[in-house]
Design a protein around this motif. Structure first.
Motif, mmCIF file in Angstrom:
data_model
loop_
_atom_site.group_PDB
_atom_site.id
_atom_site.type_symbol
_atom_site.label_atom_id
_atom_site.label_comp_id
_atom_site.label_asym_id
_atom_site.label_seq_id
_atom_site.Cartn_x
_atom_site.Cartn_y
_atom_site.Cartn_z
ATOM 1 N N TYR A 12 -22.825 -32.745 -67.691
ATOM 2 C CA TYR A 12 -21.992 -31.829 -66.907
ATOM 3 C C TYR A 12 -21.365 -32.535 -65.700
ATOM 4 O O TYR A 12 -21.896 -33.533 -65.219
ATOM 5 N N PRO A 13 -20.235 -32.004 -65.238
ATOM 6 C CA PRO A 13 -19.566 -32.630 -64.100
ATOM 7 C C PRO A 13 -19.964 -32.000 -62.767
ATOM 8 O O PRO A 13 -20.237 -30.805 -62.685
ATOM 9 N N ILE A 14 -19.996 -32.858 -61.745
ATOM 10 C CA ILE A 14 -20.100 -32.368 -60.360
ATOM 11 C C ILE A 14 -18.780 -32.744 -59.710
ATOM 12 O O ILE A 14 -18.432 -33.921 -59.621
ATOM 13 N N TYR A 15 -18.009 -31.733 -59.318
ATOM 14 C CA TYR A 15 -16.717 -31.981 -58.675
ATOM 15 C C TYR A 15 -16.919 -31.969 -57.166
ATOM 16 O O TYR A 15 -17.571 -31.062 -56.636
ATOM 17 N N VAL A 16 -16.342 -32.946 -56.479
ATOM 18 C CA VAL A 16 -16.442 -32.974 -55.013
ATOM 19 C C VAL A 16 -15.042 -33.108 -54.429
ATOM 20 O O VAL A 16 -14.324 -34.069 -54.734
ATOM 21 N N GLN A 17 -14.648 -32.140 -53.639
ATOM 22 C CA GLN A 17 -13.361 -32.264 -52.946
ATOM 23 C C GLN A 17 -13.266 -31.247 -51.812
ATOM 24 O O GLN A 17 -13.641 -30.082 -51.987
ATOM 25 N N ASN A 18 -12.726 -31.699 -50.691
ATOM 26 C CA ASN A 18 -12.454 -30.761 -49.602
ATOM 27 C C ASN A 18 -11.465 -29.717 -50.097
ATOM 28 O O ASN A 18 -10.465 -30.051 -50.724
ATOM 29 N N LEU A 199 -24.318 -47.203 -42.945
ATOM 30 C CA LEU A 199 -23.194 -46.304 -42.622
ATOM 31 C C LEU A 199 -23.684 -45.130 -41.771
ATOM 32 O O LEU A 199 -23.064 -44.762 -40.759
ATOM 33 N N LEU A 200 -24.819 -44.582 -42.151
ATOM 34 C CA LEU A 200 -25.374 -43.444 -41.396
ATOM 35 C C LEU A 200 -25.788 -43.886 -39.999
ATOM 36 O O LEU A 200 -25.565 -43.169 -39.011
ATOM 37 N N ALA A 201 -26.372 -45.081 -39.923
ATOM 38 C CA ALA A 201 -26.834 -45.587 -38.624
ATOM 39 C C ALA A 201 -25.662 -45.869 -37.685
ATOM 40 O O ALA A 201 -25.829 -45.856 -36.466
ATOM 41 N N ALA A 202 -24.476 -46.086 -38.269
ATOM 42 C CA ALA A 202 -23.297 -46.383 -37.446
ATOM 43 C C ALA A 202 -22.565 -45.111 -37.015
ATOM 44 O O ALA A 202 -21.534 -45.184 -36.340
ATOM 45 N N HIS A 203 -23.062 -43.943 -37.444
ATOM 46 C CA HIS A 203 -22.428 -42.667 -37.072
ATOM 47 C C HIS A 203 -23.451 -41.771 -36.378
ATOM 48 O O HIS A 203 -24.610 -42.114 -36.233
ATOM 49 N N THR A 204 -22.962 -40.597 -35.984
ATOM 50 C CA THR A 204 -23.833 -39.595 -35.374
ATOM 51 C C THR A 204 -23.448 -38.227 -35.956
ATOM 52 O O THR A 204 -22.431 -38.111 -36.658
ATOM 53 N N GLN A 205 -24.240 -37.237 -35.636
ATOM 54 C CA GLN A 205 -23.904 -35.875 -36.120
ATOM 55 C C GLN A 205 -22.492 -35.470 -35.673
ATOM 56 O O GLN A 205 -21.823 -34.704 -36.334
ATOM 57 N N GLU A 206 -22.068 -36.009 -34.535
ATOM 58 C CA GLU A 206 -20.797 -35.593 -33.960
ATOM 59 C C GLU A 206 -19.581 -36.247 -34.646
ATOM 60 O O GLU A 206 -18.479 -35.728 -34.592
ATOM 61 N N ASN A 207 -19.782 -37.400 -35.310
ATOM 62 C CA ASN A 207 -18.602 -38.035 -35.942
ATOM 63 C C ASN A 207 -18.767 -38.341 -37.432
ATOM 64 O O ASN A 207 -17.927 -39.013 -38.023
ATOM 65 N N ILE A 208 -19.814 -37.816 -38.042
ATOM 66 C CA ILE A 208 -20.066 -38.140 -39.455
ATOM 67 C C ILE A 208 -19.046 -37.445 -40.377
ATOM 68 O O ILE A 208 -18.834 -37.870 -41.518
ATOM 69 N N PHE A 209 -18.389 -36.390 -39.881
ATOM 70 C CA PHE A 209 -17.487 -35.632 -40.756
ATOM 71 C C PHE A 209 -16.367 -36.496 -41.338
ATOM 72 O O PHE A 209 -15.906 -36.257 -42.457
ATOM 73 N N SER A 210 -15.958 -37.547 -40.596
ATOM 74 C CA SER A 210 -14.844 -38.383 -41.092
ATOM 75 C C SER A 210 -15.222 -39.116 -42.392
ATOM 76 O O SER A 210 -14.341 -39.496 -43.153
ATOM 77 N N VAL A 211 -16.513 -39.334 -42.626
ATOM 78 C CA VAL A 211 -16.923 -40.044 -43.855
ATOM 79 C C VAL A 211 -17.834 -39.179 -44.739
ATOM 80 O O VAL A 211 -18.467 -39.678 -45.664
ATOM 81 N N LEU A 212 -17.842 -37.884 -44.442
ATOM 82 C CA LEU A 212 -18.851 -37.037 -45.100
ATOM 83 C C LEU A 212 -18.650 -36.908 -46.611
ATOM 84 O O LEU A 212 -19.617 -36.918 -47.375
ATOM 85 N N GLU A 213 -17.378 -36.810 -47.039
ATOM 86 C CA GLU A 213 -17.134 -36.663 -48.480
ATOM 87 C C GLU A 213 -17.713 -37.880 -49.226
ATOM 88 O O GLU A 213 -18.388 -37.737 -50.240
ATOM 89 N N GLU A 214 -17.462 -39.078 -48.674
ATOM 90 C CA GLU A 214 -17.978 -40.320 -49.274
ATOM 91 C C GLU A 214 -19.525 -40.317 -49.274
ATOM 92 O O GLU A 214 -20.165 -40.673 -50.267
ATOM 93 N N VAL A 215 -20.096 -39.892 -48.145
ATOM 94 C CA VAL A 215 -21.563 -39.870 -48.031
ATOM 95 C C VAL A 215 -22.151 -38.911 -49.068
ATOM 96 O O VAL A 215 -23.130 -39.236 -49.761
ATOM 97 N N ILE A 216 -21.541 -37.750 -49.208
ATOM 98 C CA ILE A 216 -22.048 -36.754 -50.163
ATOM 99 C C ILE A 216 -21.975 -37.317 -51.586
ATOM 100 O O ILE A 216 -22.934 -37.215 -52.361
ATOM 101 N N CYS A 217 -20.852 -37.949 -51.921
ATOM 102 C CA CYS A 217 -20.715 -38.516 -53.278
ATOM 103 C C CYS A 217 -21.774 -39.582 -53.524
ATOM 104 O O CYS A 217 -22.351 -39.652 -54.621
ATOM 105 N N THR A 218 -22.034 -40.416 -52.518
ATOM 106 C CA THR A 218 -23.052 -41.466 -52.684
ATOM 107 C C THR A 218 -24.421 -40.836 -52.942
ATOM 108 O O THR A 218 -25.158 -41.252 -53.843
ATOM 109 N N CYS A 219 -24.763 -39.822 -52.158
ATOM 110 C CA CYS A 219 -26.071 -39.169 -52.326
ATOM 111 C C CYS A 219 -26.181 -38.506 -53.699
ATOM 112 O O CYS A 219 -27.218 -38.613 -54.372
#
Ligand code: NAD
Ligand code: GLY
Length: 349
Positions: A12-18, A199-219
């Motif tokens: 089955y597919p998992i679709y990820v997109q804003n 990547l996570l260590a280089a961000h914080t809760q306040e600025n992670i949104f800019s890379v969140l789609e990528e992070v979610i796909c990786t997880c």
């Protein structure tokens, strides 16, 4: 659009997109022959997102019905499940129809178990709206309800026909619930992916949104790989439990009232890291968790926590299976008696 394919009991597919939510009907149409869909959600998510979802489903030609229950873990119980069954019966759902879970892990687990059992099984679709649900609970087919005696004690493996993940929905999450999900995200970095950890260590809760789609796909990809290797949780899937042996003990010690699951797992990972990682890696893990407003220690002596490890679900007879990472990106499963684990954690072995 990013599509991650899961090869489990079925593929089955998992679709990820804003922004995916407003077009969910057409993607769901591609994955089920259902004429009618029951959208199961909680009262908070209902207000935020169910109109958009229902309208897209109707545009795609589905008959839609909506079942709403009060948000929170207390609803993941037999009473709500029976109410869902009665609702499906009253609305004349058949085996060829589908159930859609719209919400966090509570909705996903409960709706998934209803889909696994009503009429001996219906199509099931997940639209996860918390970070934890997007990176963890909507992937891999575990569904369950809680009993008075414990969490997730009655359940089934029920893979969905598709998962639709819209990271934009996370913008409405209360910060503490977002942090909870970040505990699991950091866990993926520790068990399987040093680059993700960096990547996570280089961000914080306040600025992670800019890379969140990528992070979610990786997880999701990490969890997909683990599930494909061990769909029914008899071996490798246990690495997802990093931090959980002591995390569950912390939750239990405080009667599930003081620390959320994500916070308890964050502390659990740190306690394990102190035993097995270099001081530099342990400090990096703690700094990373703190950047997502997660705790890294608990004011309880280890000796008082250890009795609560003995009731961990991953126990097999007198043996406890626990997960160790010596450095970010590499996890291993170890086995010890409860007594030996306690001696090791207290530094006597
Ligand atoms: P949850 O479902 O209770 O959601 C947390 C809160 O966030 C709720 O109040 C909910 O109404 C609200 N919410 C959801 N989406 C929102 C949004 N977009 N904006 C604003 N508020 C929103 O909790 P959770 O952390 O998502 O899931 C926890 C559950 O998941 C537990 O029951 C746990 O056992 C289960 N779980 C299952 C698996 C699995 O593999 N099946 C894995 C991990 C956890
Ligand atoms: N969340 C643990 C698992 O899916 O196995």
């Amino acid at each position: 659009m990013k599509t991650i394919t899961v090869h489990a009991s079925h593929t089955y597919p998992i679709y990820v997109q804003n922004g995916l939510l407003s077009d969910c009907g057409s993607y769901i149409r591609q994955n089920t022959k259902a004429a009618s869909v029951a959208v199961i959600t909680d009262d908070i998510v209902q207000k935020l997102y169910s109109d958009a979802v229902l309208s897209s489903l109707q545009k795609a030609g589905f008959r839609t019905e909506r079942f709403v229950f009060p948000n929170g873990e207390a609803s993941k119980c037999a009473k709500t499940l029976l109410d869902v069954y009665d609702f499906l019966c009253e609305k004349q759902f058949t085996r060829t129809d589908a159930i859609i879970a719209l919400g966090g892990g509570v909705v996903g687990d409960l709706a998934g178990f209803a889909a696994a059992t009503y009429l001996r099984g219906m199509d099931f679709i997940q639209i996860p709206t918390t970070l934890l649900a997007q990176v963890d609970s909507s992937v891999g087919g575990k569904t369950a309800i809680d009993l008075k005696g414990g969490k997730n004690l009655v359940g089934a493996f029920k893979q969905p026909v598709c998962v639709l993940c819209d990271p934009n929905t996370l913008q409405t999450l209360p910060p503490a619930i977002f942090s909870d999900g970040m505990g699991e995200v950091v866990k993926y970095g520790m068990i399987r992916d040093a680059k993700l950890f960096e990547l996570l260590a280089a961000h914080t809760q306040e600025n992670i949104f800019s890379v969140l789609e990528e992070v979610i796909c990786t997880c999701i990809s990490i969890k997909r790989d683990v599930v494909e290797a061990d769909e029914f949780d008899t071996g490798e899937r246990m690495i997802l439990n990093y931090g959980h042996t002591l995390g569950h003990a912390i939750e239990g010690y405080y009667h599930y009232e003081t620390y959320s699951h994500g916070s308890a797992v964050a502390i659990g990972m740190c306690l394990m890291a102190e035993k097995t990682c270099s001081p530099e890696q342990t400090a990096a893990l703690k700094a990373c968790l703190e950047a997502y407003h997660l705790p890294t220690s608990v004011p309880v002596p280890m000796a008082e926590l250890l009795p609560f490890c003995g009731v961990d679900k991953k126990r097999a007879g007198s043996q406890l299976r626990y997960i160790v990472c010596e450095t970010a990106g590499k996890a291993e499963i170890r086995t010890a008696s409860v007594t030996d684990f306690a001696a090791w954690m207290e530094g006597n072995a």
